[in-house]
Design an enzyme around this catalytic site. Structure first.
Site, short mmCIF file in Angstrom:
data_model
loop_
_atom_site.label_atom_id
_atom_site.label_comp_id
_atom_site.label_asym_id
_atom_site.label_seq_id
_atom_site.Cartn_x
_atom_site.Cartn_y
_atom_site.Cartn_z
N GLY A 1 0.85 -1.19 0.00
CA GLY A 1 0.00 0.00 0.00
C GLY A 1 0.88 1.23 0.00
CG ASP B 1 -4.46 7.77 10.10
OD1 ASP B 1 -5.55 8.22 9.69
OD2 ASP B 1 -3.54 7.41 9.33
N1 LIG Z 1 1.32 -5.73 8.63
C1 LIG Z 1 0.73 -5.82 7.44
N2 LIG Z 1 0.54 -7.00 6.85
C2 LIG Z 1 -0.06 -7.08 5.66
N3 LIG Z 1 -0.51 -6.02 4.96
C3 LIG Z 1 -0.36 -4.81 5.49
C4 LIG Z 1 0.28 -4.64 6.76
N4 LIG Z 1 0.30 -3.34 7.06
C5 LIG Z 1 -0.30 -2.70 6.03
N5 LIG Z 1 -0.68 -3.57 5.08
C6 LIG Z 1 -1.34 -3.26 3.80
O1 LIG Z 1 -1.06 -1.91 3.51
C7 LIG Z 1 -2.28 -1.18 3.36
C8 LIG Z 1 -2.14 0.16 4.03
O2 LIG Z 1 -1.12 0.86 3.44
P1 LIG Z 1 -0.81 2.35 3.92
O3 LIG Z 1 -0.69 2.39 5.41
O4 LIG Z 1 0.34 2.87 3.13
O5 LIG Z 1 -2.13 3.08 3.46
P2 LIG Z 1 -3.04 3.98 4.31
O6 LIG Z 1 -3.57 3.23 5.49
O7 LIG Z 1 -4.05 4.57 3.41
O8 LIG Z 1 -2.01 5.08 4.82
P3 LIG Z 1 -1.85 5.74 6.24
O9 LIG Z 1 -2.36 4.79 7.28
O10 LIG Z 1 -0.39 5.97 6.38
O11 LIG Z 1 -2.65 6.99 6.15
C9 LIG Z 1 -3.34 -1.99 4.07
O12 LIG Z 1 -4.60 -1.78 3.48
C10 LIG Z 1 -2.85 -3.41 3.89
O13 LIG Z 1 -3.30 -3.90 2.68
#
Ligand SMILES: Nc1ncnc2c1ncn2[C@@H]1O[C@H](COP(=O)(O)OP(=O)(O)OP(=O)(O)O)[C@@H](O)[C@H]1O
Length: 389
Positions: A112, A241
């Site tokens: 992500g 968040d």
């Molecule tokens: N520990 C993990 N194991 C598997 N997949 C994960 C893990 N952590 C995050 N992800 C994946 O990454 C995605 C989230 O990515 P990211 O945090 O960059 O996006 P976001 O939540 O929109 O950003 P932020 O939380 O920084 O505002 C999740 O939807 C999931 O698919």
């Protein structure tokens, strides 16, 4: 008594009187007329001044001494800033972290990404799979580096150590981190099922089906994680968040809160504007974030679980005046049409009453006034008792 003895007695008496008179006159002369100080008064004055100066100097010296001890203790207790990889797990070695993650030798897969950073999947030497959040080192204010980095780096380090100590089945704990000059990489366990956001997307495209019972269990797990952060951690941790992409689901669909407290570090450094549908309204007006802001975000997640409608859906924007998922739900609730909002895919036999009660809970979590929202421990009781209504 003879004449001789009488004369002698008179002589003695006159001598005595003379002596007394001279003494009295001397005393009177001392009290009535000013005269230059005698040497004993000057001595007394000198002694008093000496004592006064001595105690002032002594007091001043002891204050300086105590202050220097205090500064010494503060300096000695100062946390040293750790450079390079820091690991909190026996399964992850510093060498592996350096070779695989810092040098990108593990050919990572993108999980992500967002403007603040990205999540990558790495397989370590010992075949352990980890998810690594890579973001800009939070040391920049509006693009320019902070002047005094020491205290800021220490604060970030303290936060990360706190996140490594969390120990709850519904909260992700930090396994390791790496600090490069302009990048901070946080290492977590990899959760194969992905996030609640991923699950809801699969649900909307009919690739996954899960009913109210499972959604209710996910909601209760999220609240248990929040309760742990708000009430059982010292110092308390606020999520900052909470949204479906930060709720990971393990193989049994047990939720785990990810990115706890991270947004605070990023927001404080980059002045990121809050723009998510999950953010409480008061956060747009003031920078004061409380546990009730996390509760508001939970209210939106619960509404999403109940209706299956993404709060960022265009359905809630534009001229139709629906405003937000919460406002739309409230409107239907007041009109006595709340069942219209329920996700038809989830409503099983006997679920509807419980889901309508859950809509009320979701709405009270989204109250405009933070004081009207329940705390996470009250919320846990409300949700777990839903089955008994
Ligand atoms: N520990 C993990 N194991 C598997 N997949 C994960 C893990 N952590 C995050 N992800 C994946 O990454 C995605 C989230 O990515 P990211 O945090 O960059 O996006 P976001 O939540 O929109 O950003 P932020 O939380 O920084 O505002 C999740 O939807 C999931 O698919």
């Amino acid at each position: 008594m003879g004449r001789k003895s009488i004369r002698k007695a008179l002589e003695i008496k006159s001598v005595f009187l003379l002596f007394s008179f001279s003494q009295i006159s001397e005393t009177l002369s001392h009290t009535t007329s000013p005269s230059p100080p005698s040497s004993s008064t000057a001595n007394l004055r000198r002694i008093l001044l000496g004592v006064l100066f001595g105690s002032l100097t002594g007091g001043f010296a002891s204050i300086v001494f105590l202050l220097s001890i205090r500064f010494f203790v503060l300096f000695a207790n100062r946390i040293p800033i750790l450079d390079g990889p820091v690991t909190f797990s026996s399964k992850i070695s510093v060498k592996t972290l350096k070779s695989v993650i810092s040098d990108y030798s593990g050919s990572p897969q993108l999980l992500g990404s967002n403007p603040n950073g990205k999540y990558l999947k790495f397989v370590l030497d010992n075949q352990l799979t980890v998810a690594v959040k890579m973001m800009l080192e939070p040391n920049c204010s509006k693009g320019s580096p902070r002047k005094n980095l020491g205290p800021w780096k220490r604060e970030v380090q303290r936060e990360l150590e706190l996140l490594a100590k969390v120990n709850h089945r519904n909260v992700m704990s930090l396994r390791a981190y790496i600090r490069d000059s302009d990048r901070l990489s946080l290492v977590y366990d990899y959760i194969p099922n992905g996030s609640l956001d991923d699950a809801m997307k699969r649900l909307r495209s009919d690739k996954l089906l899960f009913g109210w019972e499972l959604r209710h269990r996910i909601a209760v797990g999220i609240v248990k994680g929040l309760k742990y952060l708000h009430f059982e951690c010292t110092p308390r941790i606020l999520h900052y968040d909470l949204k479906p992409s930060n709720v990971l689901l393990d193989e049994n669909f047990e939720p785990k809160l990810a990115d706890c407290g991270l947004a605070r570090l990023v927001m404080a450094s980059l002045d990121t504007s809050v723009s998510s549908c999950y953010v409480a309204p008061e956060c747009f007006q003031s920078c004061r974030y409380t546990d009730k802001c996390d509760i508001y975000s939970f209210g939106v997640i619960l509404s999403f679980l109940l209706t299956g409608r993404d709060p960022s859906d265009p359905f809630f924007m534009g001229v139709s005046g629906r405003g937000s998922l919460g406002r739309w739900l409230r409107h239907l609730q007041h009109a006595g049409e709340a069942q219209e909002a329920l996700d038809k895919k989830t409503v099983g036999e006997g679920d509807e009453e419980e889901m309508l009660m859950a809509i009320r809970i979701a709405l009270v979590c989204q109250s405009d006034l933070p004081a009207d929202r329940p705390s996470s421990d009250e919320l846990e009781a409300m949700l777990t008792q839903l089955h008994s209504f």
